[in-house]
Design a protein around this motif. Structure first.
Motif, PDB file in Angstrom:
ATOM      1  N   GLN A  38      24.250  34.551  -9.892  1.00 47.65           N
ATOM      2  CA  GLN A  38      23.306  35.041 -10.901  1.00 47.65           C
ATOM      3  C   GLN A  38      23.226  34.109 -12.101  1.00 47.65           C
ATOM      4  O   GLN A  38      22.245  34.133 -12.839  1.00 47.65           O
ATOM      5  CB  GLN A  38      23.711  36.451 -11.346  1.00 47.65           C
ATOM      6  N   GLY A  39      24.247  33.277 -12.286  1.00 45.26           N
ATOM      7  CA  GLY A  39      24.245  32.372 -13.438  1.00 45.26           C
ATOM      8  C   GLY A  39      24.111  30.909 -13.058  1.00 45.26           C
ATOM      9  O   GLY A  39      24.500  30.033 -13.843  1.00 45.26           O
ATOM     10  N   LEU A  40      23.577  30.623 -11.876  1.00 44.53           N
ATOM     11  CA  LEU A  40      23.434  29.224 -11.439  1.00 44.53           C
ATOM     12  C   LEU A  40      22.547  28.440 -12.401  1.00 44.53           C
ATOM     13  O   LEU A  40      21.534  28.956 -12.883  1.00 44.53           O
ATOM     14  CB  LEU A  40      22.838  29.163 -10.027  1.00 44.53           C
ATOM     15  N   PRO A  41      22.886  27.185 -12.656  1.00 48.77           N
ATOM     16  CA  PRO A  41      22.107  26.381 -13.607  1.00 48.77           C
ATOM     17  C   PRO A  41      20.793  25.851 -13.032  1.00 48.77           C
ATOM     18  O   PRO A  41      19.971  25.308 -13.753  1.00 48.77           O
ATOM     19  CB  PRO A  41      23.061  25.220 -13.932  1.00 48.77           C
ATOM     20  N   ALA A  42      20.609  25.974 -11.702  1.00 51.83           N
ATOM     21  CA  ALA A  42      19.393  25.444 -11.071  1.00 51.83           C
ATOM     22  C   ALA A  42      18.997  26.353  -9.916  1.00 51.83           C
ATOM     23  O   ALA A  42      19.691  27.326  -9.590  1.00 51.83           O
ATOM     24  CB  ALA A  42      19.623  24.013 -10.579  1.00 51.83           C
ATOM     25  N   ASP A  43      17.866  26.060  -9.280  1.00 49.94           N
ATOM     26  CA  ASP A  43      17.371  26.841  -8.158  1.00 49.94           C
ATOM     27  C   ASP A  43      18.350  26.766  -6.991  1.00 49.94           C
ATOM     28  O   ASP A  43      18.841  25.692  -6.638  1.00 49.94           O
ATOM     29  CB  ASP A  43      15.992  26.315  -7.740  1.00 49.94           C
ATOM     30  N   LEU A  44      18.625  27.921  -6.365  1.00 48.17           N
ATOM     31  CA  LEU A  44      19.608  27.979  -5.285  1.00 48.17           C
ATOM     32  C   LEU A  44      19.211  27.087  -4.112  1.00 48.17           C
ATOM     33  O   LEU A  44      20.053  26.357  -3.566  1.00 48.17           O
ATOM     34  CB  LEU A  44      19.769  29.425  -4.810  1.00 48.17           C
ATOM     35  N   THR A  45      17.939  27.134  -3.730  1.00 46.44           N
ATOM     36  CA  THR A  45      17.481  26.320  -2.597  1.00 46.44           C
ATOM     37  C   THR A  45      17.710  24.838  -2.850  1.00 46.44           C
ATOM     38  O   THR A  45      18.162  24.094  -1.962  1.00 46.44           O
ATOM     39  CB  THR A  45      15.986  26.579  -2.331  1.00 46.44           C
ATOM     40  N   GLU A  46      17.418  24.410  -4.071  1.00 44.92           N
ATOM     41  CA  GLU A  46      17.611  23.007  -4.426  1.00 44.92           C
ATOM     42  C   GLU A  46      19.095  22.634  -4.402  1.00 44.92           C
ATOM     43  O   GLU A  46      19.468  21.535  -3.963  1.00 44.92           O
ATOM     44  CB  GLU A  46      17.018  22.727  -5.802  1.00 44.92           C
ATOM     45  N   MET A  47      19.950  23.569  -4.869  1.00 42.29           N
ATOM     46  CA  MET A  47      21.391  23.285  -4.904  1.00 42.29           C
ATOM     47  C   MET A  47      21.979  23.231  -3.504  1.00 42.29           C
ATOM     48  O   MET A  47      22.951  22.510  -3.261  1.00 42.29           O
ATOM     49  CB  MET A  47      22.105  24.334  -5.761  1.00 42.29           C
ATOM     50  N   ILE A  48      21.402  23.995  -2.578  1.00 41.50           N
ATOM     51  CA  ILE A  48      21.847  23.896  -1.183  1.00 41.50           C
ATOM     52  C   ILE A  48      21.409  22.563  -0.602  1.00 41.50           C
ATOM     53  O   ILE A  48      22.182  21.864   0.074  1.00 41.50           O
ATOM     54  CB  ILE A  48      21.277  25.071  -0.351  1.00 41.50           C
ATOM     55  N   ALA A  49      20.168  22.181  -0.903  1.00 39.34           N
ATOM     56  CA  ALA A  49      19.606  20.940  -0.342  1.00 39.34           C
ATOM     57  C   ALA A  49      20.346  19.697  -0.830  1.00 39.34           C
ATOM     58  O   ALA A  49      20.604  18.767  -0.049  1.00 39.34           O
ATOM     59  CB  ALA A  49      18.123  20.844  -0.691  1.00 39.34           C
TER      60      ALA A  49
END
Length: 581
Positions: A38-49
């Motif tokens: 919930q507190g990720l600094p960026a988009d989850l999809t981008e962080m996975i990629a």
């Protein structure tokens, strides 16, 4: 799957494991991972990629794999297995305030309780009070909580409804067969809580769109699937809860009529249909017809114009005078989120907030705001790290230094959310209160005082010349805690007499005051201010929910305090401070 939903799945897994008596460290890992997402600094999809999610502290290899699977497929067999082996009625117990996984585990082991019906029967029989760690008071609170849950039914909060419906709406809009699509129902009217979700679309052939809708990974159960409408259940944001979502398809020349029909309240629709009949027309969800022909309408504005009415915004379609106002051309230009110039009642990490003063300021500037009020908790609220008098003075110095850095075009105001004590007095002495730029006075304790005592308590507080605005006037938590007993009209009268503002607390968990009382307060001359009660930078975005309440109250930009320019706001606050001198 959306990040918020993935976080909820992980949190649910931790909760179910707690109920099953799993290792506390394993349970906590799921809860911590949910909070981290919930507190990720960026988009989850981008962080996975880009691989950066794997480097986030608190997300190990096992949880990382589960998150990726949820994000890419929308499914997680391990979660499905946990849900399947847990009685659904057991998870519903979590909706009772004060009952957590450990208590549910104890009740299941001691009394074989697996549903709300079991819980009520045990409480009414006096069995719960005898279980170790509960007692008579807890038993009474459980009965009260059951009654509250039964009253609120299966409704969900507005922001949860949006989180569920927005990805589905986006998918439908992207469908090659779809011409137009919109959310309808009470969500489009921006109601405080939502029952069912409604989506309307137009297409030459609705069938393929509905076929793809019922096959979406977030669909838990198909209730109905026809040629023009499909109904499904979606997992809610609480364990054991499901939300019905209805999707309808119409021809594009029917879209304007259907959108109007499925948006308005029942009372509004009846009133509009009566008006049509009085003009020799017939209006239903598919057409507006006369004696010899149909009236073509491209959009809702055309529908209203055909009925000799000014356009009525969705938020006003409740049959509360909007038809008469539209007939006279007196629908107000409702306030927009972009009209807000700043806000108050925001918390920092000096008390129970997550962000520093500077982070909150930068977050406000990023939203285009020109000022921000920091109102950390007062000293009595120890659980929220309320500020001692010494820390208040330290924070003032920190704000002064930060204002020097930020420059003249943005300002942090020094405020406090000061507790209203049981006798109506405030949590700081007058000499300290006099040093704040503004004071938000709020009740945080003794919620069950008798109505006359609670009313006198709050009236005394809003009559204090040091108090600038009243925070969350009724103390309610939507679908979770009922408002305390208070004569709000008496509070409004006292606020008007003493020039004390009342906030619309924009937290989607509160939305307090409601639109009805906002209209009453404004008519009495009370100034209304939209405050997010933000405890993080992201919490500033809750202002949009408060603006929704203001729009339902028929407010224009001129009806709110925090739409004024910074200089005018500062002058008004200074004048109010001088009342106490």
């Amino acid at each position: 799957m959306e990040t918020a939903r993935i976080a909820q799945v992980l949190d649910d897994m931790g909760t179910i494991l707690e109920i099953q008596g799993e290792n506390p460290f394993r349970c906590r890992a799921y809860h911590n991972a949910a909070q981290t997402l919930q507190g990720l600094p960026a988009d989850l999809t981008e962080m996975i990629a880009d691989g950066s999610l794997a480097e986030v502290a608190g997300i190990g290899e096992t949880l990382y794999a589960k998150i990726v699977q949820l994000a890419t497929t929308g499914r997680l067999p391990a979660y499905d297995k946990l849900r399947a082996e847990t009685p659904p009625g057991l998870l519903a117990l979590l909706r009772i305030s004060g009952i957590g996984p450990k208590k549910i585990k104890a009740l299941r082991e001691e009394l074989q309780i697996e549903s709300l019906a079991d819980l009520r029967a045990a409480a009414e029989a006096g069995k719960i009070a005898k279980v170790k760690g509960f007692g008579a008071k807890t038993e009474a609170n459980i009965l009260e909580g059951i009654s509250f849950v039964e009253t609120t039914g299966g409704r969900i909060l507005q922001h949860h409804a949006l989180a569920l419906v927005e990805p589905i709406l986006a998918t439908i809009r992207d469908h090659p067969q779809v011409i137009r699509a919109e959310v309808c129902g009470s969500l489009r009217r921006r109601a405080e809580t939502i029952g069912d979700l409604d989506i309307l679309f137009s297409a030459h052939e609705p069938g393929p769109v509905l076929d793809d809708f019922v096959a979406l990974p977030q669909v838990a159960k198909i209730l109905g699937h026809g040629p023009t409408k499909a109904s499904v259940l979606l997992p809610g944001f609480k364990s054991g809860q499901f939300v019905q979502c209805d999707v309808r398809g119409v021809a594009d020349d029917q879209f304007a009529f259907a959108l109007h029909y499925f948006t308005g309240s029942k009372a509004h629709n009846i009133a509009v249909r009566k008006r049509a009949l009085a003009q020799g027309l017939s209006l239903n969800e598919y057409a507006l017809t006369g004696k010899t022909s149909s009236v073509a309408c491209r959009d809702e504005a055309d529908v209203f114009q055909a009925l000799k009415l000014e356009y009525i915004p969705p938020e006003l379609r409740e049959d509360t005078g909007e038809i008469e106002a539209a007939e006279k051309g007196k629908i107000p230009k409702l306030v927009e989120l972009s009209d807000l110039t700043g806000t108050f009642h925001c918390h920092s990490d000096w008390s129970d907030g997550e962000a520093t003063l500077e982070q909150m300021a930068e977050g406000a500037r990023a939203l285009g705001l020109h000022y921000l009020g920091i109102a950390d908790h007062s000293r009595s609220l120890a659980m929220a790290r309320g500020l001692s008098i010494e820390r208040v003075y330290e924070q003032w110095k920190a704000i002064d230094a930060l204002n020097e850095k930020l420059g003249p075009r943005f300002r942090l105001f020094k405020g406090t959310e000061c507790d209203i004590l049981a006798d109506g007095s405030l949590d700081y002495p007058d000499d300290v209160l006099a040093g704040f730029d503004y004071v938000v006075a709020s009740v945080h304790s003794r919620f069950k005082m008798p109505r006359d005592e609670m009313t006198a308590r709050i009236v005394k507080a809003v009559s204090n010349p040091h108090v600038t605005m009243l925070g969350h006037a009724t103390g309610r938590l939507l679908l979770s805690r009922a408002p305390y007993e208070v004569d709000l009209d008496a509070v409004i009268e006292a606020a008007a007499k003493n020039e004390t503002m009342i906030e619309i607390n924009a937290s989607p968990y509160r939305l307090d005051m409601d639109a009805t009382h906002c209209r009453r307060a404004r008519k009495k001359g009370v100034t209304i201010v939209v405050n997010p009660d933000a405890h993080s930078v992201a919490g500033l975005n809750d202002l949009s929910y408060g603006v929704g309440v203001a729009r339902r109250a028929w407010f224009t930009a001129d009806d709110l305090f925090n739409t004024a320019p910074l200089a005018k706001v500062a002058r008004r606050l200074e004048r109010l401070r001088n009342r106490a001198k």
